[in-house]
Design a protein around this motif. Sequence first.
Motif, mmCIF file in Angstrom:
data_model
loop_
_atom_site.group_PDB
_atom_site.id
_atom_site.type_symbol
_atom_site.label_atom_id
_atom_site.label_comp_id
_atom_site.label_asym_id
_atom_site.label_seq_id
_atom_site.Cartn_x
_atom_site.Cartn_y
_atom_site.Cartn_z
ATOM 1 N N THR A 1 59.277 18.439 -37.482
ATOM 2 C CA THR A 1 60.379 17.706 -37.820
ATOM 3 C C THR A 1 61.563 17.918 -39.254
ATOM 4 O O THR A 1 62.442 17.010 -38.716
ATOM 5 C CB THR A 1 58.526 16.375 -39.173
ATOM 6 O OG1 THR A 1 57.633 16.559 -38.524
ATOM 7 C CG2 THR A 1 59.905 15.554 -39.446
ATOM 8 N N ALA B 1 46.375 16.830 -32.671
ATOM 9 C CA ALA B 1 47.585 17.474 -33.374
ATOM 10 C C ALA B 1 48.903 17.206 -33.564
ATOM 11 O O ALA B 1 49.324 16.032 -34.524
ATOM 12 C CB ALA B 1 47.619 19.042 -33.658
ATOM 13 N N GLU C 1 55.190 8.446 -36.232
ATOM 14 C CA GLU C 1 54.386 7.962 -36.030
ATOM 15 C C GLU C 1 53.501 7.106 -35.710
ATOM 16 O O GLU C 1 52.630 7.408 -35.314
ATOM 17 C CB GLU C 1 54.243 6.666 -37.185
ATOM 18 C CG GLU C 1 54.785 7.525 -38.936
ATOM 19 C CD GLU C 1 54.904 5.710 -39.742
ATOM 20 O OE1 GLU C 1 53.854 4.723 -39.760
ATOM 21 O OE2 GLU C 1 55.908 5.811 -40.155
ATOM 22 N N SER D 1 52.866 16.844 -36.338
ATOM 23 C CA SER D 1 51.955 17.725 -37.521
ATOM 24 C C SER D 1 52.306 18.783 -37.991
ATOM 25 O O SER D 1 52.484 19.393 -39.350
ATOM 26 C CB SER D 1 50.650 17.980 -37.194
ATOM 27 O OG SER D 1 50.893 19.238 -36.158
ATOM 28 N N SER D 2 53.846 18.963 -37.335
ATOM 29 C CA SER D 2 54.094 20.324 -38.213
ATOM 30 C C SER D 2 55.469 19.836 -39.224
ATOM 31 O O SER D 2 57.150 19.209 -38.626
ATOM 32 C CB SER D 2 55.067 21.415 -37.024
ATOM 33 O OG SER D 2 55.924 22.147 -37.930
ATOM 34 N N SER D 3 55.326 20.121 -40.177
ATOM 35 C CA SER D 3 56.202 19.423 -41.363
ATOM 36 C C SER D 3 58.027 20.690 -41.124
ATOM 37 O O SER D 3 58.638 20.109 -40.667
ATOM 38 C CB SER D 3 57.275 20.229 -42.753
ATOM 39 O OG SER D 3 55.960 21.335 -43.609
ATOM 40 N N GLN E 1 52.040 10.506 -33.426
ATOM 41 C CA GLN E 1 50.958 11.198 -33.593
ATOM 42 C C GLN E 1 49.556 10.362 -33.913
ATOM 43 O O GLN E 1 48.388 10.947 -33.261
ATOM 44 C CB GLN E 1 51.550 11.055 -35.156
ATOM 45 C CG GLN E 1 52.049 12.918 -35.653
ATOM 46 C CD GLN E 1 51.904 13.490 -35.231
ATOM 47 O OE1 GLN E 1 52.401 14.167 -34.094
ATOM 48 N NE2 GLN E 1 51.176 14.511 -35.394
ATOM 49 N N GLU F 1 46.636 12.432 -32.245
ATOM 50 C CA GLU F 1 45.357 12.196 -33.212
ATOM 51 C C GLU F 1 44.500 11.686 -32.601
ATOM 52 O O GLU F 1 43.292 11.332 -32.407
ATOM 53 C CB GLU F 1 45.852 12.057 -34.546
ATOM 54 C CG GLU F 1 47.231 13.267 -35.133
ATOM 55 C CD GLU F 1 47.251 12.666 -36.448
ATOM 56 O OE1 GLU F 1 47.415 11.402 -36.820
ATOM 57 O OE2 GLU F 1 47.632 13.480 -37.470
#
Length: 170
Positions: free
Chosen positions: A82, A73, A61, A77-79, A64, A68
């Motif tokens: 993560t 990105a 968090e 931001s890529s699932s 990002q 951001e």
Amino acid sequence: RHVDLSRLREERRDYLSALSAKNRYHVRRTKRAYEELAGPCTLRVAKTSEEATRMLHEMAELHQARWEGRGHAGCFSSSKFTSFHERLIARYPDRVLFFRLQAGPEVVGLLYCFLHRGWVYHYQSGFQYGLDERRSPGLLTLFYAISYCLEREDVAGFDFMAGDTEYKRA
């Protein structure tokens, strides 16, 4: 760029004494500012894979928000990215280290590191830049994490990994 913790132990030095006068001043000034703002600084190291996964999400968090805010990105931001790290933590809990530095109840920063053959490798981070924009949450978080690693006899060094940025040179 790395810190040879074995050498510091041989010389009976703490990490702060290994820094330049300028960086010692910045660490002390930043610590004092955060403690005046929110309370004593404390470092938490994840003890379980569940706690490490929670810290991963906290760090993501903060990471990002920073990227951001710059119009990028950010890697979290890529699932898939993560999810990969969640599985890595679950499968190799003894190979990952998560550090969370707090000033009182406020999170200052989190570090995600790997432990391999007695060395800690700094991989990713997330910092709370909104607490005090004049201070360096990254410098203070790294200082606490490296100081913790120095206390562990099984850790020979702390490696900043690739890149030649100012904080790694300092």
